[in-house]
Enzyme design. Sequence first.
Site, PDB file in Angstrom:
ATOM      1  CG  ASP A 182     -12.914 -19.102  37.187  1.00 20.51           C
ATOM      2  OD1 ASP A 182     -13.233 -20.285  37.367  1.00 20.51           O
ATOM      3  OD2 ASP A 182     -12.167 -18.457  37.949  1.00 20.51           O
ATOM      4  CG  ASP A 237      -9.285 -22.873  42.923  1.00 23.66           C
ATOM      5  OD1 ASP A 237      -9.657 -23.299  41.813  1.00 23.66           O
ATOM      6  OD2 ASP A 237      -9.484 -21.715  43.313  1.00 23.66           O
TER       7      ASP A 237
HETATM    8  C1  GLA Z   1     -11.336 -19.855  40.536  1.00 22.01           C
HETATM    9  C2  GLA Z   1     -10.167 -20.461  39.746  1.00 22.01           C
HETATM   10  C3  GLA Z   1      -8.861 -19.949  40.315  1.00 22.01           C
HETATM   11  C4  GLA Z   1      -8.824 -18.427  40.255  1.00 22.01           C
HETATM   12  C5  GLA Z   1     -10.018 -17.874  41.003  1.00 22.01           C
HETATM   13  C6  GLA Z   1     -10.173 -16.365  40.842  1.00 22.01           C
HETATM   14  O1  GLA Z   1     -11.359 -20.331  41.836  1.00 22.01           O
HETATM   15  O2  GLA Z   1     -10.232 -21.849  39.807  1.00 22.01           O
HETATM   16  O3  GLA Z   1      -7.774 -20.491  39.592  1.00 22.01           O
HETATM   17  O4  GLA Z   1      -8.834 -17.988  38.914  1.00 22.01           O
HETATM   18  O5  GLA Z   1     -11.243 -18.459  40.528  1.00 22.01           O
HETATM   19  O6  GLA Z   1     -11.265 -15.910  41.574  1.00 22.01           O
END
Ligand code: GLA
Length: 537
Positions: A182, A237
């Site tokens: 991430d 997301d």
């Molecule tokens: C980000 C990523 C998600 C997930 C979250 C975890 O938002 O894009 O897919 O892994 O972090 O906190």
Amino acid sequence: MAMRRRDRARRIGTAGLAAAAAALALAFFTLASVPSAPQVPRPEGLPQCAHAEVDGLALTPPMGWYPWNMFGEEPQNETLIREIAAALVSSGMKDAGYAYVGPDEGICFARGKDGRLAPNRTRYPSGLRGLGDHIHGLGLKYALYTDAGTHTCSGAMPGTKSFEYEDMRSFADWRADYIKIDWCNSQGQDIVQAYSELAKAQRAAGRPVVHSLCSWGDGYPWVWAGAIGHMWRTTSDICAPGQADWARAIRIAFANEKLAEFAGPGRWNDPDMMIVGMPGMSESRNRTLFSLWCLMASPLIAGNDVRAMDKATVDILTNLEAIAVDQDPLGVQGRVVWNDGNVSLWAGKPLFDGGMAVLVLYQGKHRAEKKIYWEELGFKAADKLYVRDLWKREMSGPHAGSFTVSVGPDDVAFLRLSRTPEFPIPPIVVADTYRVALRATATRPETLTGTVTVTNKGSSDLPPWRVAPKSLPPWLKIEVTGGGKTWSFVNTVSTAGLRKGAYHALVRADNVEPVSGRPMTALYYDVDLEVPRAVKR
Ligand code: GLA
């Protein structure tokens, strides 16, 4: 670019996998020379070819399951991951190609005073290596999660900044096969430099992993990340944990399709984990989301609770005819070729058998008809084509010039067009286990054996597997037997002269296309040997 793709489709039209592999080389070349890239720094000190050319991983889009979409941070623990892994096997998803599974952000490790990561034993009583061994034993691959900044997004786990080499060593010790990294809490960091350093640290740790970059499109990863990893998120997301967001998913699909030219074998645009089967989805939406992801050659990472799926959801997630489009060895990402705001035509995805995948999406309220003309897909008007409906599982034709589909709201027609009435499924490799664990019992020399069996669930045969003997330690010999759909890797261990200790080998087997010599699939598995007492010669 469109013309070049059409030419490529024709060139492979008469041939099978041999020509497909040659076309893969072309795909690497053309994708590396995309002209419209924004000016961003390129990674230094790493090969400028696709990373996958070195490790043979993710030559087709990775398939698996990750917890975040459904569960968020809670309840992520060993019990959940074990139950999910068991459900991947019992539901038939493993046999359809889903392999990578493991925790996302879920408080699974902390940094100790010595700077090293230590698993959270309350949540993961077997430890993160123990969980990895369990997953490998089921014939699944182990996925873990971290962050390139100081902390993960929730702040609950340490990120890799300043600990890149130590952390990648821990992930290798835990036997990860896939690492999602991430980009939270990364203020002041240079994105290309940060992810390049992590790629170098992964190599130094000695265990090839699928590297999934997760910067949500920040830093234009599609321009440079193919030299570093295997896939990169292109958008934010897809949903907040626990609830699908249909409008957002569709926006993401339309953003991701615009990046089609950057994808290819070993380098994938990732529009995020799927929301198929989640609360807020209907059967037609599930079918639509899955079809869009397959047409775009996206990683197929399921995000629903696979322990509790209805039959319709299982049927969608395991539709091998749709998966065949996603896993096509040419690795071309399809894109929108026509759109009137309600109806869109998605194509530009030539397939290894000379056919073409096509999708019609309807976003209106009632029902729409769409006439698809062969010429807008790159065929000739006079061509006679067979049409396979991948959801109705019906074949019709040959049709001259065009074909009309009727599509309901939030639904798709997902088709495969071909000059022949055959619609072969490319190889889909599934193993019974990815770990052979052997234990010596005596102080006199013994010969121990353990077998890994690999089955091809596709209808096209695989070329022979080869294990490079140089990569093996002196105590291990491997014989590859079988052919057609089933191959066995017979691992023979000789304990003569070994000292007390734990021995480990990571075996790499390549599935080499015989004409071009290019790898089509690389298979990795672990062999562990425990020697409790020194053994005589
Ligand atoms: C980000 C990523 C998600 C997930 C979250 C975890 O938002 O894009 O897919 O892994 O972090 O906190």
